[in-house]
Motif scaffolding. Structure first.
Motif, PDB file in Angstrom:
ATOM      1  N   ALA A 163      -2.052  -6.939  -3.933  1.00 32.64           N
ATOM      2  CA  ALA A 163      -1.945  -5.788  -4.843  1.00 32.64           C
ATOM      3  C   ALA A 163      -3.323  -5.310  -5.294  1.00 32.64           C
ATOM      4  N   ARG A 164      -4.236  -6.233  -5.562  1.00 32.83           N
ATOM      5  CA  ARG A 164      -5.601  -5.843  -5.938  1.00 32.83           C
ATOM      6  C   ARG A 164      -6.268  -5.058  -4.815  1.00 32.83           C
ATOM      7  N   CYS A 165      -6.031  -5.470  -3.577  1.00 31.86           N
ATOM      8  CA  CYS A 165      -6.587  -4.763  -2.433  1.00 31.86           C
ATOM      9  C   CYS A 165      -6.060  -3.335  -2.374  1.00 31.86           C
ATOM     10  N   VAL A 166      -4.755  -3.162  -2.614  1.00 29.84           N
ATOM     11  CA  VAL A 166      -4.157  -1.821  -2.610  1.00 29.84           C
ATOM     12  C   VAL A 166      -4.758  -0.973  -3.728  1.00 29.84           C
ATOM     13  N   VAL A 167      -4.861  -1.532  -4.925  1.00 29.43           N
ATOM     14  CA  VAL A 167      -5.457  -0.812  -6.055  1.00 29.43           C
ATOM     15  C   VAL A 167      -6.894  -0.406  -5.726  1.00 29.43           C
ATOM     16  N   ASN A 168      -7.664  -1.344  -5.163  1.00 33.17           N
ATOM     17  CA  ASN A 168      -9.054  -1.042  -4.802  1.00 33.17           C
ATOM     18  C   ASN A 168      -9.124   0.090  -3.779  1.00 33.17           C
ATOM     19  N   SER A 169      -8.227   0.059  -2.795  1.00 31.46           N
ATOM     20  CA  SER A 169      -8.213   1.091  -1.748  1.00 31.46           C
ATOM     21  C   SER A 169      -7.949   2.467  -2.336  1.00 31.46           C
TER      22      SER A 169
ATOM     23  N   GLU B 242       6.526   7.745 -15.486  1.00 34.06           N
ATOM     24  CA  GLU B 242       6.799   9.186 -15.516  1.00 34.06           C
ATOM     25  C   GLU B 242       5.601  10.001 -15.034  1.00 34.06           C
ATOM     26  N   LYS B 243       4.392   9.582 -15.400  1.00 37.34           N
ATOM     27  CA  LYS B 243       3.182  10.339 -15.062  1.00 37.34           C
ATOM     28  C   LYS B 243       2.671  10.049 -13.652  1.00 37.34           C
ATOM     29  N   ALA B 244       3.117   8.959 -13.057  1.00 39.48           N
ATOM     30  CA  ALA B 244       2.622   8.582 -11.726  1.00 39.48           C
ATOM     31  C   ALA B 244       3.065   9.596 -10.681  1.00 39.48           C
ATOM     32  N   ASN B 245       2.182   9.836  -9.721  1.00 42.85           N
ATOM     33  CA  ASN B 245       2.514  10.702  -8.586  1.00 42.85           C
ATOM     34  C   ASN B 245       3.165   9.916  -7.460  1.00 42.85           C
ATOM     35  N   ALA B 246       2.900   8.625  -7.403  1.00 40.33           N
ATOM     36  CA  ALA B 246       3.445   7.793  -6.332  1.00 40.33           C
ATOM     37  C   ALA B 246       3.320   6.327  -6.707  1.00 40.33           C
ATOM     38  N   MET B 247       4.013   5.492  -5.952  1.00 40.87           N
ATOM     39  CA  MET B 247       3.992   4.058  -6.195  1.00 40.87           C
ATOM     40  C   MET B 247       3.849   3.321  -4.865  1.00 40.87           C
ATOM     41  N   ILE B 248       3.388   2.103  -4.959  1.00 40.68           N
ATOM     42  CA  ILE B 248       3.383   1.198  -3.810  1.00 40.68           C
ATOM     43  C   ILE B 248       3.941  -0.136  -4.284  1.00 40.68           C
ATOM     44  N   ILE B 249       4.887  -0.658  -3.514  1.00 39.61           N
ATOM     45  CA  ILE B 249       5.509  -1.938  -3.824  1.00 39.61           C
ATOM     46  C   ILE B 249       4.830  -3.020  -3.002  1.00 39.61           C
ATOM     47  N   VAL B 250       4.433  -4.110  -3.639  1.00 34.52           N
ATOM     48  CA  VAL B 250       3.876  -5.273  -2.951  1.00 34.52           C
ATOM     49  C   VAL B 250       4.827  -6.435  -3.235  1.00 34.52           C
TER      50      VAL B 250
ATOM     51  N   CYS C 135      -9.809  -7.495   1.687  1.00 35.31           N
ATOM     52  CA  CYS C 135      -9.054  -7.893   2.867  1.00 35.31           C
ATOM     53  C   CYS C 135     -10.011  -8.527   3.865  1.00 35.31           C
ATOM     54  N   LEU C 136      -9.660  -9.721   4.330  1.00 37.02           N
ATOM     55  CA  LEU C 136     -10.523 -10.482   5.227  1.00 37.02           C
ATOM     56  C   LEU C 136     -10.030 -10.455   6.664  1.00 37.02           C
ATOM     57  N   ASP C 137      -8.994  -9.679   6.932  1.00 36.54           N
ATOM     58  CA  ASP C 137      -8.394  -9.620   8.264  1.00 36.54           C
ATOM     59  C   ASP C 137      -8.352  -8.162   8.715  1.00 36.54           C
ATOM     60  N   ASP C 138      -9.002  -7.856   9.817  1.00 33.67           N
ATOM     61  CA  ASP C 138      -9.138  -6.463  10.256  1.00 33.67           C
ATOM     62  C   ASP C 138      -7.789  -5.799  10.526  1.00 33.67           C
ATOM     63  N   ARG C 139      -6.897  -6.485  11.210  1.00 30.77           N
ATOM     64  CA  ARG C 139      -5.604  -5.877  11.543  1.00 30.77           C
ATOM     65  C   ARG C 139      -4.797  -5.566  10.291  1.00 30.77           C
ATOM     66  N   THR C 140      -4.780  -6.507   9.352  1.00 34.76           N
ATOM     67  CA  THR C 140      -4.076  -6.274   8.089  1.00 34.76           C
ATOM     68  C   THR C 140      -4.704  -5.108   7.340  1.00 34.76           C
ATOM     69  N   GLY C 141      -6.025  -5.058   7.322  1.00 37.81           N
ATOM     70  CA  GLY C 141      -6.711  -3.961   6.650  1.00 37.81           C
ATOM     71  C   GLY C 141      -6.368  -2.611   7.240  1.00 37.81           C
ATOM     72  N   GLU C 142      -6.268  -2.543   8.564  1.00 37.48           N
ATOM     73  CA  GLU C 142      -5.902  -1.289   9.226  1.00 37.48           C
ATOM     74  C   GLU C 142      -4.472  -0.868   8.864  1.00 37.48           C
ATOM     75  N   ASN C 143      -3.568  -1.837   8.829  1.00 40.07           N
ATOM     76  CA  ASN C 143      -2.176  -1.523   8.490  1.00 40.07           C
ATOM     77  C   ASN C 143      -2.019  -1.105   7.033  1.00 40.07           C
ATOM     78  N   LEU C 144      -2.769  -1.742   6.147  1.00 46.42           N
ATOM     79  CA  LEU C 144      -2.739  -1.338   4.737  1.00 46.42           C
ATOM     80  C   LEU C 144      -3.271   0.079   4.567  1.00 46.42           C
ATOM     81  N   LYS C 145      -4.325   0.390   5.288  1.00 41.88           N
ATOM     82  CA  LYS C 145      -4.905   1.734   5.212  1.00 41.88           C
ATOM     83  C   LYS C 145      -3.891   2.792   5.640  1.00 41.88           C
ATOM     84  N   LYS C 146      -3.116   2.506   6.671  1.00 39.68           N
ATOM     85  CA  LYS C 146      -2.110   3.465   7.140  1.00 39.68           C
ATOM     86  C   LYS C 146      -1.066   3.739   6.060  1.00 39.68           C
ATOM     87  N   VAL C 147      -0.633   2.685   5.371  1.00 40.05           N
ATOM     88  CA  VAL C 147       0.350   2.861   4.297  1.00 40.05           C
ATOM     89  C   VAL C 147      -0.246   3.669   3.156  1.00 40.05           C
ATOM     90  N   VAL C 148      -1.454   3.308   2.741  1.00 36.24           N
ATOM     91  CA  VAL C 148      -2.111   4.019   1.641  1.00 36.24           C
ATOM     92  C   VAL C 148      -2.318   5.491   1.999  1.00 36.24           C
TER      93      VAL C 148
END
Length: 197
Positions: A23-29, A76-84, A163-176
């Motif tokens: 979740a911290r990684c998503v927030v940072n992104s 209410e004020k959020a434009n979007a959410m991400i579930i982890v 994120c310490l794993d390139d593949r995971t980082g790429e997949n997280l970026k796509k979701v974000v």
């Protein structure tokens, strides 16, 4: 569109949970893309993690805890959410549903939501990813098509959310990126034409 507001719901309250790092990684992104982003953590939110009386079922406004009122305003004020979320017993963890069920579906309605799931094992919590879609839909949200599934999550993120794993980082970026796209489009449409009643 920069400057959107995102909430990242963390679905685990267990000792030693890996989801906080994810979740911290998503927030940072999101912050790196010049958005506001905040983690909603069941351990620091308030209450004891159980849904005794959701905000929208409380008759006396003076009886509503401040943490519930404040969190509902953020939703209410959020434009979007991400579930982890992890997968517990082939289903969703009670920390996730217990947190989100505290608040009225109207607060979530017409907002896009990305899904990130993980597990210590080889399947990455994929069953939780499938089950969370109808849950989000009943709250009135639109789950975005891409999902980030993280198998064997241990060791893939630092404590500060790197994120310490390139593949995971790429997949997280796509979701974000996809959630950002939907949030921008739906926010623009809502600002122009409002939302359906």
């Amino acid at each position: 569109m920069s400057g959107l507001r995102f909430l990242v719901f963390l679905g685990s309250a267990r000792d030693g949970r890996q989801g906080e790092r994810v979740a911290r990684c998503v927030v940072n992104s999101l912050k790196e893309k010049n958005h506001e982003a905040e983690m909603i953590d069941p351990l620091t939110l308030g209450g004891d993690g159980h849904v005794h009386q959701p905000l929208h079922f409380r008759r006396d406004p003076s009886d509503i805890p401040e943490w519930m009122t404040n969190t509902n305003k953020k939703i209410e004020k959020a434009n979007a959410m991400i579930i982890v979320t992890p997968e517990y017993n082939c289903s969703l963890p009670p920390a996730l549903t217990g947190t989100m069920d505290q608040f009225p579906p109207a607060s979530y309605r017409h907002k896009p939501c990305g899904i990130v799931c993980y597990s210590m094992g080889p399947f990455g919590g994929i069953r939780a990813a499938a089950i969370v879609r109808p849950f989000l839909s009943e709250l009135g949200m639109i789950s975005t098509p891409k999902v980030c599934i993280i198998p064997q999550v241990q060791g893939k993120f630092s404590e500060v959310g790197q994120c310490l794993d390139d593949r995971t980082g790429e997949n997280l970026k796509k979701v974000v990126d996809e959630v950002e796209w939907y949030a921008s489009a739906l926010t623009t449409k809502a600002n122009t034409d409002g939302v359906p009643a």
